[in-house]
Each structure stands twice: as C-alpha cells, then as structure tokens.
Design a protein around this motif. Structure first.
Motif, PDB file in Angstrom:
ATOM      1  N   THR A   1     110.279  47.045  73.046  1.00 66.88           N
ATOM      2  CA  THR A   1     110.114  48.474  72.758  1.00 66.88           C
ATOM      3  C   THR A   1     109.275  49.152  73.829  1.00 66.88           C
ATOM      4  N   ILE A   2     108.179  48.515  74.226  1.00 68.00           N
ATOM      5  CA  ILE A   2     107.310  49.100  75.252  1.00 68.00           C
ATOM      6  C   ILE A   2     108.060  49.257  76.565  1.00 68.00           C
ATOM      7  N   LEU A   3     108.747  48.202  76.989  1.00 70.20           N
ATOM      8  CA  LEU A   3     109.449  48.251  78.274  1.00 70.20           C
ATOM      9  C   LEU A   3     110.599  49.249  78.260  1.00 70.20           C
TER      10      LEU A   3
ATOM     11  N   GLU B   1     106.546  42.908  84.820  1.00 72.00           N
ATOM     12  CA  GLU B   1     107.928  43.183  84.409  1.00 72.00           C
ATOM     13  C   GLU B   1     108.356  44.577  84.844  1.00 72.00           C
ATOM     14  N   LEU B   2     107.458  45.557  84.716  1.00 69.32           N
ATOM     15  CA  LEU B   2     107.788  46.920  85.142  1.00 69.32           C
ATOM     16  C   LEU B   2     107.947  46.999  86.660  1.00 69.32           C
TER      17      LEU B   2
ATOM     18  N   ILE C   1     110.588  50.039  88.006  1.00 64.88           N
ATOM     19  CA  ILE C   1     110.139  51.262  87.324  1.00 64.88           C
ATOM     20  C   ILE C   1     108.846  51.761  87.952  1.00 64.88           C
ATOM     21  N   TRP C   2     107.941  50.852  88.239  1.00 71.29           N
ATOM     22  CA  TRP C   2     106.694  51.186  88.947  1.00 71.29           C
ATOM     23  C   TRP C   2     106.716  50.517  90.307  1.00 71.29           C
TER      24      TRP C   2
ATOM     25  N   ASP D   1     104.460  51.911  92.965  1.00 68.77           N
ATOM     26  CA  ASP D   1     103.369  52.472  93.745  1.00 68.77           C
ATOM     27  C   ASP D   1     102.176  51.520  93.742  1.00 68.77           C
ATOM     28  N   ALA D   2     101.018  52.025  94.171  1.00 66.03           N
ATOM     29  CA  ALA D   2      99.840  51.172  94.334  1.00 66.03           C
ATOM     30  C   ALA D   2      99.081  50.930  93.038  1.00 66.03           C
ATOM     31  N   LYS D   3      99.323  51.736  91.996  1.00 67.49           N
ATOM     32  CA  LYS D   3      98.530  51.584  90.768  1.00 67.49           C
ATOM     33  C   LYS D   3      98.832  50.284  90.023  1.00 67.49           C
ATOM     34  N   PRO D   4     100.103  49.903  89.817  1.00 67.61           N
ATOM     35  CA  PRO D   4     100.328  48.583  89.189  1.00 67.61           C
ATOM     36  C   PRO D   4      99.810  47.426  90.036  1.00 67.61           C
TER      37      PRO D   4
END
Length: 740
Positions: free
Chosen positions: A139-141, A210-211, A216-217, A219-222
């Motif tokens: 659900t989250i993903l 996983e993201l 999906i992500w 950029d540098a934040k993950p």
C-alpha cells in the motif's frame, strides 16, 4: 416489525440502499453512527467484547463515508488513533480490518496520502503478521508511485522522506553491538526500545531502496536517508544500507512484485507431459514460457550503484565516518561485515578522489596470503587508490604486498594475486612503486606458471606506458625507449596534464560525415553555409585591402618564367620543417554529439586501429585495438563503469574456470554433431536390419552385483534337491538331442 429494525439487522442491505439514496436513509445511518460511538467506547475498555460487531460497523461506515462527509469527518482520525494507541491489545483480525478500511478511505479520497502514511509507517515495524505486513508495504509503495506517476508530488515526497529520515534517526543514539562471536546469536540491540528503533530503521531503509529501484525517487534525499543508515548502531541496518551503495542483489526478498518470481521452465514442461493435453493448457504454458523468456532477455546487469555514490552529500565526511566505525569497532564486527564497509569506503574514495590516509595503515594487518577472503580485501585496497593519493601512504602497502604474496615460499596462485594487486595499485598511483622492488617483481615473467607470467608481464607493460624511466634499458621496449629519447617524461605527483582541447578521434568522425555529404550530394544548412563562408575570411580581407590600396593587377598564368629570389626565403627553405601540429576538429563546437555519434566514432577508431595493425604498427597498436574493442563490448553490455574492479581481476586467468550454462550447452551441441537425432548406434553396427541389442546381449554386460540380486540367481540358490535333479535331467536330454 418496522423498517429500521429490519435494516439494523442487515448492514449490507442498508449500505446498498444508502448508496442509492443517501438522503432518504440518513436517520438509519445516524442510528448506526451513534451505535458505533457507544461500542467504540466499550471497545477501548475491553477490546475482546463485541469485536466482530465492531468490525462490521467500521466496514459499514467506511463504505458510506462519502455519502455523509460532515457526520463522518472524525471517523478516519478515530481509526488511526485506535491503531496507533491500542495496537498491542487489538486482535489480528481487528488490526487487519482497521488497516483495510483506512486504505479504503484513502482510495475514496476521504483522507490524503500523508494522513494514511502517517498511520501506516509506525505500524509497519510493529506488525508480526506476514500478510498484514505485506499488505501495508504494498500500500505504501503503490500510493507513493501513483502520486508521482504523472508528475513529481514534491509535497508528498518531502513529507514521506521526513518520516523515513526520522525513523532512521531515532535509533542513532544506541550503542553499537556488532555481529561477531556470541553477538551473532542475538544480532541486535538488547533493550526493547532500541530493538524497535532498529526495526523502524530497517523498514525505512527497505522502503527507500525499493522506491529508488523503481525509479520513483532519484534525487539526493533518499541517498541521504540510506547514507545515515550506514552509521546505524544495528548491524543489520548497516549491512542493508551498505549493500544499496554496492549494488548487491542479495536481498531479493525485499521486492514486492509478484510478477518477479522466477518461472521454472523445466517444471512447466514436466507438468505438461503428465497432465491432460488440451489446447487451453498449451496456450497457458506458451504464455508463461514467453513471459519467462522476455524477463530473462530484459534482466538488468548487476553493477555498482554509481549514481547513488555520486549523489552523496559531503563524501569526505561520509568516508571519514565509515573509517571511524571500522577502526573503533573492529573487534565487534565479523570479517564479512568489515569487508563490506571496506568495499564501500574504497569505492567512495575512488569515485570522489578522497584521501583517508588512516585506511591504508588499517588494511595492512589484513594483507596476508592466509587471510580469509583476501581477494575481496585486495579489491578494496586497489579501488581506494587514485592519482591524488600521496605515494608515501601507498608505498608501505605495496612493499607489504610484495613481502607477503610474492616470494618463492607460496603457491603460484598467491604470487599471481599479489602481482595483479600491485599492478592495479600502481595503475592508479605509479609513483608508489620503488625502482628496486619493480626490478625484482618483473623477473617473475620468466616463471613456468602462466598466471604468474601474465601478472609480471602486465606489471612490466604498465610501467612501459606510465613511467619507463624506472625500468632497465633492455626492459623498456621500443616505444618507451623512443619516448624517452624524444624527451617525454611522466608527470610527477601533484601535476595535472594539460587541459583537453579536443575529443580523441573526432577528426575521423568529421571526415566520415563530410564524405557522406559529398557522396549523397546533401546541401549544408544555412548555418553551416555561413560558417563555411567565414573560412579564410581574414586572408580574403587582407587581400582585398591590399588590392584597393596599391591597385595591384592580376598577372596572367602565362608568366611562369618570373622568378623572385631572396636570401631570407632561401634561408627559410634550407631550414628543416617542423612537425605539423595535431589537427583539432571543430565538429564539437558546431554539432551536439549524440550516443549514436560516439558509437560511430568508436567504430571508426577501431577501423583505424585495424589498419595500423595490418601496416605493422607493433604491440602498441595491438593494445590500442584491444582496448577499443573492450570499450565497445562494455558499452554494448551496459557496464560502462570501469573504475571498479572485481576479484577476477586480482586472481587473474585460472587454468580451467567453471563453465557457465551457455558454454555447457554449446559443448553438448558440439558433441551431437555427426550422428542421428539423439539415438544410440549400439546394436545396429554390422547387422543386416536395424535392431537394438537383445536381452541376452544386455545380460552379458550387467554388473555382477546386479546379477546376484536377480530373481533367477536367487531361485537357483533356494532350489530343492528335486528341482536340481529335474533341471540336470533336462540339460542331459537336450545335449543328447543336439548331438543328433
């Protein structure tokens, strides 16, 4: 009996009627709403009382919440608070029902994604049910993926990343336990609070990975979230974070896609042979086989997560913290975990050209040929060295490698690994080698073992290219000797090469494109016409100015007997002509080069190198051709990152490596050539008609132990005296008949 009594006892019927006409059945809904509030108060005190009826009421209100938004405005918050505050006392069925109804409210747009995820993230580490855990994770993903499908939902991404960052950060104050010896049995924190924080951080790392993997992500934040996980006190979280940067696929269970399960082709064929043959069964099996073939064809190549390494914030501090953990908790970590941290530290140092000088003094104690997993340690050492590493820090390491690995008291495989490791270190920092040591190492090229000879020749060839002055005169080779004679000297440490002014081989591409235009008769664009018109503009302007000022007239071509001589011109003619400067192509300034252009450029360079080899270019031309072909192969396979090495580069070519599936199948097909289709020729040779061998012929070749356990032999052993007499009499009568 009234209508309300009937509808009260049948909630699905009331739900259907409310969805058709919400206004007409508002009183019945309010009655159920009040009933829900009263049962909820009872449920908080005693969760086991009327649990089934409470679950039915929650499902009913979730279904009709969109029909009465004002009356059910507090309903999602009540479910969320009930899950978060009383999660430990709820039964598994009640937990599952509340979570499913909360997700249903999100699907009906009653609540936002942020409100749903704020409730699901704290629940995920506390869930013990595998089915509920899988449901929450999917659900989250899926919710985050759907929100970022058309465009980036920056508000949701910032909120989710802040929650994940907090989940990792909450357990950072704990003490590092490690996973060595007795600690491996526990493999986690000692207190319940630190254990919960470790589970939270682990799930935050898993979801972020996983993201990132799904794109999906990006950029540098993950990357910052997982980089923080590399310093978590729980070893399990550290290992998962380090595996992300190393690009390992050891955690296949983290994937939530059911379609990614492996299809067993042999099991499909076996099941098809046993089951009943139908057309629908054939179609289903062919569909599964096509899906398996497509998946195998599109399988991505496993490589280091190079984009994540490049997106690290402050890589120098990151590398220093990794070394601090490695050095401080050396006795608490197992060897496998320490090697993981070494590999990540070395790759960060190599990718960002960092200097963590303490790492070289730390790794010296592991440089022994009896050390477990020493090839992985040598790989980490070689990857950490680059051209900006001080030679004084690497020279003791090279000396230690030579003393431990390269001497007559060890096997040939150890010597080859030592020579290859020294070569990889010196390839990145040639000034770390000592001249006397180099002379001793290259003497191993006279060894009888091929792997040792290859390693020593590779080291010799390396220094012929980078610093031939360290070699003796007879070992330098033709090209290196000519380079030293012309005054070419290697750049000392700390000096950089001249700035690049052109792309190597770009003039070949420019000539190729121009020849294509000439053959096809293509007219250049207006911009190219203007640029072509500017060629030689300065010369034309000077000529026009001189014509206008001095009024010179053109001389006819018949006046060829006019000779003008000057002493200065003769002196210039007598001087030897200097070498023409290398041609600099201007194609990069007039055209944006695409990947197809670079591929064509590589092919043109390979063609030119082939011509040089055919014209007798020598070993230098052959090495250049081999390098270009290897570069083309790596580009086609998708592995363009050559800065990282593998254990095979350290071990070198072995005598007989284990063949893979494709090689084994090719060998099998080669053995089947020249014979009929999968049939044995046994029993068909020297016979008039084709037939197999008889049972008597087969019995002759049976093993003795197989014959002893047969029924015929055991029957003879157990035969009575009367049976033996009858058998003997039959044998005598038969032999008498054969004589006549």
């Amino acid at each position: 009996m009234g209508r309300g009594v009937l509808l009260t006892a049948n909630l699905p019927q009331l739900q259907n009627l409310i969805k058709r006409d919400p206004t007409a059945y508002k009183e019945e809904f309010l009655q159920q709403w009040n009933h829900y509030n009263s049962i909820r108060q009872i449920f908080k005190i005693n969760p086991d009382e009327q649990a089934q009826h409470f679950r039915e009421l929650v499902s009913f209100i979730s279904q009709v919440a969109t029909c009465y938004p004002k009356e059910t405005a507090e309903f999602p918050g009540q479910i969320a608070s009930l899950l978060l505050e009383n999660y430990g006392t709820l039964s598994p069925d009640t937990r599952k029902t509340l979570v499913q109804n909360l997700v249903m409210l999100r699907n009906k747009d009653v609540i936002s994604s942020i409100e749903l995820l704020k409730c699901l993230f704290p629940i995920l580490p506390r869930t013990t049910s595998p089915t509920l855990r899988t449901f929450i994770r999917k659900t989250i993903l899926s919710d985050i993926r759907t929100a970022n499908l058309r465009s980036r939902n920056h508000k949701l991404n910032r909120a989710v990343q802040a929650m994940l960052f907090g989940m990792v950060e909450r357990g950072m104050e704990g003490e590092v336990v490690g996973d060595k010896g007795k600690l491996r049995a526990t493999n986690g924190p000692t207190t319940d609070r630190s254990a919960h924080n470790g589970e939270e951080a682990m799930w935050a790392v898993i979801l972020t990975k996983e993201l990132w993997r799904k794109g999906i992500w990006t950029d540098a934040k993950p990357v910052a979230i997982i980089a923080l996980g590399c310093f978590h006190p729980v070893t399990k979280v550290q290992s998962a974070s380090v595996h992300f940067f190393l690009g390992s696929d050891d955690e296949k269970e983290d994937s939530d896609d059911e379609a990614e399960e492996e299809v067993d082709v042999r099991a499909l064929h076996h099941r098809r042979e046993i089951n009943k043959k139908t057309r629908s069964g054939d179609k289903k099996m062919q569909k599964l086989l096509n899906a398996a073939k497509k998946k195998k064809h599109n399988k991505p190549v496993t490589a280091a997560n190079f984009p994540a390494l490049q997106l690290l914030n402050d890589p120098q501090t990151f590398a220093e913290k990794l070394y601090d953990i490695l050095n401080r908790y050396d006795k608490r970590f197992s060897l496998d975990h320490k090697i993981l941290v070494m590999q990540l530290l070395s790759r960060v140092m190599g990718a960002h050209k960092l200097c963590v000088l303490g790492f070289y003094t730390y790794i010296v104690k592991y440089l022994a040929h009896r050390q477990l997993r020493v090839p992985a340690i040598l790989v980490a050492l070689a990857q950490s060295v680059h051209e900006l590493t001080p030679p004084d820090a690497v020279t003791p390491v090279v000396r230690k490698l030579a003393q431990e690995f390269v001497h007559p008291g060890v096997g040939s495989e150890v010597i080859a690994a030592g020579l290859n490791a020294i070569r990889e270190v010196c390839r990145r920092q040639p000034w770390s080698m000592e001249e006397d040591l180099l002379g001793d190492l290259i003497e191993y090229r006279k060894s009888r073992d091929k792997t040792v000879t290859a390693g020593a020749r590779g080291l010799l060839q390396l220094f012929r290219e980078v610093n031939p002055g360290m070699l003796k005169r007879r070992e330098r080779g033709k090209d290196a000797s000519m380079g030293l004679a012309s005054g070419t000297q290697p750049l000392p440490f700390g000096h950089s090469a001249d700035a690049a002014v052109d792309i190597e081989g770009l003039s070949l591409l420019e000539d190729h494109l121009q020849s294509l235009r000439d053959e096809e008769g293509v007219v250049l664009d207006d911009e190219e016409d203007q640029e072509a018109a500017w060629d030689g503009w300065d010369v034309e302007s000077d000529k026009s100015d001189s014509d206008s000022e001095d009024e010179w007239h053109n001389v006819s071509e018949d006046d060829n007997d006019l000779v003008i001589s000057d002493s200065e011109d003769e002196a210039e003619r007598e001087q030897p002509k200097s070498e023409a400067p290398p041609r600099i192509s201007t194609l990069a300034t007039t055209k944006i080069l695409t990947p197809a252009d670079f591929a064509l450029l590589n092919d043109l360079r390979i063609q030119e190198a082939n011509k040089a080899v055919e014209n007798g270019g020598g070993s230098h031309a052959k090495r250049k051709l081999a390098g270009l072909e290897a570069n083309k192969k790596s580009v086609q396979s998708g592995d363009q990152d050559n800065s990282f090495i593998s254990e095979n580069d350290i071990l070198g070519p072995r005598k007989k490596a284990k063949s893979d599936y494709a090689e084994r199948m090719a060998s099998i097909q080669k053995g089947r050539e020249g014979r009929e289709k999968f049939k044995s020729n046994k029993g068909k040779i020297n016979k008039e008609s084709a037939s197999s061998s008889t049972n008597r012929e087969k019995a002759r070749n049976k093993p003795i132990m197989m014959i002893l356990s047969s029924g015929a032999v055991r029957g003879k052993k157990k035969a009575s005296l009367r049976e033996k007499q009858q058998r003997l009499r039959k044998h005598i009568e038969k032999s008498k008949k054969m004589r006549h």
